[in-house]
Design a protein around this motif. Structure first.
Motif, PDB file in Angstrom:
ATOM      1  N   LYS A  91       0.836  -1.197   0.000  1.00 22.12           N
ATOM      2  CA  LYS A  91       0.000   0.000   0.000  1.00 22.12           C
ATOM      3  C   LYS A  91       0.872   1.249   0.000  1.00 22.12           C
ATOM      4  CE  LYS A  91      -2.256   0.638   3.801  1.00 22.12           C
ATOM      5  NZ  LYS A  91      -3.250   0.477   4.896  1.00 22.12           N
ATOM      6  N   GLU A 130       0.253   5.428   0.437  1.00 24.06           N
ATOM      7  CA  GLU A 130      -0.735   6.438   0.808  1.00 24.06           C
ATOM      8  C   GLU A 130      -0.087   7.817   0.884  1.00 24.06           C
ATOM      9  OE1 GLU A 130      -3.635   4.456   3.967  1.00 24.06           O
ATOM     10  OE2 GLU A 130      -1.524   4.144   4.504  1.00 24.06           O
ATOM     11  N   ARG A 131      -0.919   8.832   0.719  1.00 22.82           N
ATOM     12  CA  ARG A 131      -0.479  10.213   0.865  1.00 22.82           C
ATOM     13  C   ARG A 131      -0.976  10.744   2.199  1.00 22.82           C
ATOM     14  NH1 ARG A 131       3.511  13.483  -0.975  1.00 22.82           N
ATOM     15  NH2 ARG A 131       2.848  15.655  -1.193  1.00 22.82           N
ATOM     16  N   GLN A 132      -0.051  11.161   3.049  1.00 19.93           N
ATOM     17  CA  GLN A 132      -0.400  11.734   4.351  1.00 19.93           C
ATOM     18  C   GLN A 132       0.298  13.078   4.496  1.00 19.93           C
ATOM     19  OE1 GLN A 132       0.365   8.990   7.564  1.00 19.93           O
ATOM     20  NE2 GLN A 132      -0.865   7.337   6.657  1.00 19.93           N
ATOM     21  N   TRP A 171       4.698  10.640   1.611  1.00 17.12           N
ATOM     22  CA  TRP A 171       4.198   9.368   1.113  1.00 17.12           C
ATOM     23  C   TRP A 171       4.518   8.308   2.153  1.00 17.12           C
ATOM     24  CZ3 TRP A 171       0.982   8.742  -2.782  1.00 17.12           C
ATOM     25  CH2 TRP A 171       0.915   9.741  -3.776  1.00 17.12           C
ATOM     26  N   LEU A 230      -2.409   1.850  -4.857  1.00 15.16           N
ATOM     27  CA  LEU A 230      -2.921   3.195  -4.621  1.00 15.16           C
ATOM     28  C   LEU A 230      -4.430   3.154  -4.414  1.00 15.16           C
ATOM     29  CD1 LEU A 230      -1.010   5.190  -7.408  1.00 15.16           C
ATOM     30  CD2 LEU A 230      -0.541   5.281  -4.949  1.00 15.16           C
ATOM     31  N   ALA A 231      -4.929   4.002  -3.537  1.00 11.16           N
ATOM     32  CA  ALA A 231      -6.365   4.101  -3.318  1.00 11.16           C
ATOM     33  C   ALA A 231      -7.042   4.617  -4.588  1.00 11.16           C
ATOM     34  CB  ALA A 231      -6.652   5.036  -2.153  1.00 11.16           C
ATOM     35  N   LEU A 269      -6.638   8.219  -5.577  1.00 19.31           N
ATOM     36  CA  LEU A 269      -5.321   8.589  -6.093  1.00 19.31           C
ATOM     37  C   LEU A 269      -5.159   8.118  -7.537  1.00 19.31           C
ATOM     38  CD1 LEU A 269      -2.973   7.885  -3.032  1.00 19.31           C
ATOM     39  CD2 LEU A 269      -3.850  10.087  -3.845  1.00 19.31           C
TER      40      LEU A 269
END
Length: 492
Positions: A257, A259-261, A265, A293-294, A297
């Motif tokens: 996974k 993710e962008r937080q 990244w 990626l979700a 995204l």
């Protein structure tokens, strides 16, 4: 906030990007799902034999070549000599020999078609002239399609008056140029060109973009190399350089996974380990992006990248063999193409590479290892029954074709196994076994190619689906573009 780089995938593109950035002083962590480096240009061992997984012919190692520039920047040059005779091209009508020397090569080809000799010489004169101009753009290596103001400025700065000569050819195919030279209907000549182009451009002479095909047909003359051991040595050199420069290289780490937080990244591997970075370079098959990626995204990715994810390329059947050289009338040549006249796929055309006698990095004295690969359409493998039938049929078809050229071949085989699409999916992460990148047709090349910019902030992609396309040279160039975008420096 300190800027850090996370590279996913230790194929040629990811290793190029990661090793360059580490050498330039960037904090780099590289994750690789396999226990081996190199991806499709990696290796595996069976008993006393080493087999290159895929790519075998060394290119881009000449002075100023893409790989030579990378290894020079890293301070780890490869001291090897180019092949004067690059390969044999065995066709039903004739056997052509690809010579490094341009004049000798063209004279040899034209000798097979004496009534068309003048046209063939004129055609190759244009090819070599066009390729020489295109190569002057390969030194600065501008990114296509330009995605930022700086990339447009760099492309403009890279242009020279001589490049205006390329404009009439920009939207032409090689097939159109062959017609212009009166060679369009010369079947045997076209078939020979097709055999060269399918391995480098993933398509034949009718549809391939002319400017890229000119470089593809000419680049062997710049330098083609046998690399002792195999092209996995590229990966080992870059992996060692990355670690020597303070980078971190972790094998057997599969990305689950991304993710962008905030401005970071955050990546999670299959063991639950979490990695944070300001910049990420993905050297994974683009078909994997929807898995890591979700959806929100994925929806923000560049349109060309999303279209590429939904697209389809070739898959392959690869055979890995070891032979007892004492049972052969002469050792197998290092590189040979064989065409049966039945087309460019499904065993009608295949590339065969063999270790040279004495290369004990691949085989003990008296033996040679052989890697054979053919293009195949993915729909030929889409059920269990078709899968097994295709593997058996293509294997037998290629072995029969080799037997016609080397009558003692089957008797000399001491080991054989195959790499069918599921093996490429399992061991190299190639979804459905898709390899080699997109065919370099007008609608997928140059300004229509997939950029290394993903469309998401500080997330870049590289590999054989990204400009400039397949092969180790293309993958390395895309890695250079990604590293340049992260660092803001030219690097090589």
């Amino acid at each position: 906030m300190a800027r850090t780089v996370l590279v996913i995938g230790a194929g040629i593109g990811g290793l190029t990007a990661g090793s360059l950035l580490a050498k330039a002083g960037w904090p780099v962590t590289l994750l690789e799902a396999s226990s081996e480096l190199g991806g499709c240009a990696g290796k595996f061992k069976r008993n006393k034999y080493i087999f290159p997984a895929g790519a075998t012919l060394g290119m881009g190692l000449e002075p100023g070549g893409i790989h030579e520039r990378v290894f020079r920047f890293l301070g780890t040059p490869l001291a090897i000599e180019p092949l004067e005779q690059v390969m044999e091209m065995v066709h039903p009508e004739a056997t052509f020999v690809f010579h490094r020397d341009r004049t000798r090569h063209v004279d040899g080809v034209a000798a097979h078609f004496p009534e068309h000799s003048d046209r063939i010489h004129a055609f190759y004169k244009e090819i070599h002239h066009t390729a020489a101009i295109v190569r002057t753009l390969m030194d600065p290596l501008p990114s296509l399609p330009p995605a930022t103001a700086n990339e447009w400025a760099f492309l403009t700065k890279s242009m020279r008056p001589k490049h205006i000569k390329l404009l009439p050819f920009f939207n032409q195919t090689l097939g159109q140029r062959l017609k212009k030279h009166g060679l369009h209907d010369l079947k045997e000549f076209r078939h020979m060109l097709d055999g060269l182009l399918i391995d480098s451009m993933q398509t034949g002479s009718e549809d391939v973009a002319y400017l890229l095909s000119a470089v593809a047909l000419d680049i062997y003359h710049e330098g083609a190399y046998y690399v002792p051991g195999g092209l996995y040595r590229f990966s080992e050199l870059m992996g060692d350089s990355l670690k020597d420069s303070g980078g971190v290289l972790k094998k057997r780490r599969t990305l689950e996974k991304l993710e962008r937080q905030g401005d970071l990244w955050v990546a999670t591997d299959h063991r639950g380990n979490v990695y944070e970075a300001t910049n990420v370079i993905l050297n994974v098959p683009i078909q994997q992006l929807p898995k890591i990626l979700a959806p929100e995204l994925v929806a923000k990715l560049k349109v060309s990248l999303r279209d590429g994810i939904a697209g389809e390329t070739w898959t392959t059947l690869t055979l890995y063999l070891a032979v007892d050289s004492s049972k052969l009338s002469e050792p197998l040549p290092p590189f040979r193409q064989i065409s049966t006249g039945a087309g460019l796929a499904e065993g009608g055309h295949f590339f065969m590479s063999s270790s040279v006698p004495g290369d004990e990095l691949r085989a003990p004295e008296g033996f040679q290892t052989v890697t054979i690969s053919t293009h195949s359409r993915v729909q030929e493998w889409d059920s269990q029954e078709k899968y097994e039938n295709a593997r058996e049929l293509l294997t037998e078809r290629m072995l029969q074709a080799i037997q016609r050229v080397v009558p003692e071949f089957r008797e000399a085989v001491v080991h054989m196994e195959s790499g069918a699409p599921r093996a490429w999916e399992r061991f190299a992460g190639r979804t459905n076994g898709l390899v080699g990148g997109f065919p370099q047709t007008l609608d997928a090349a140059l300004f229509n190619s997939i950029s290394h910019h993903s469309g998401l902030p500080n997330l870049y992609v590289c590999g054989d689906h990204v400009f400039p396309g397949g092969g180790t040279i293309g993958a390395a160039a895309s890695g250079i573009h990604a590293a340049r975008s992260v660092s803001g420096e030219r690097l090589v």
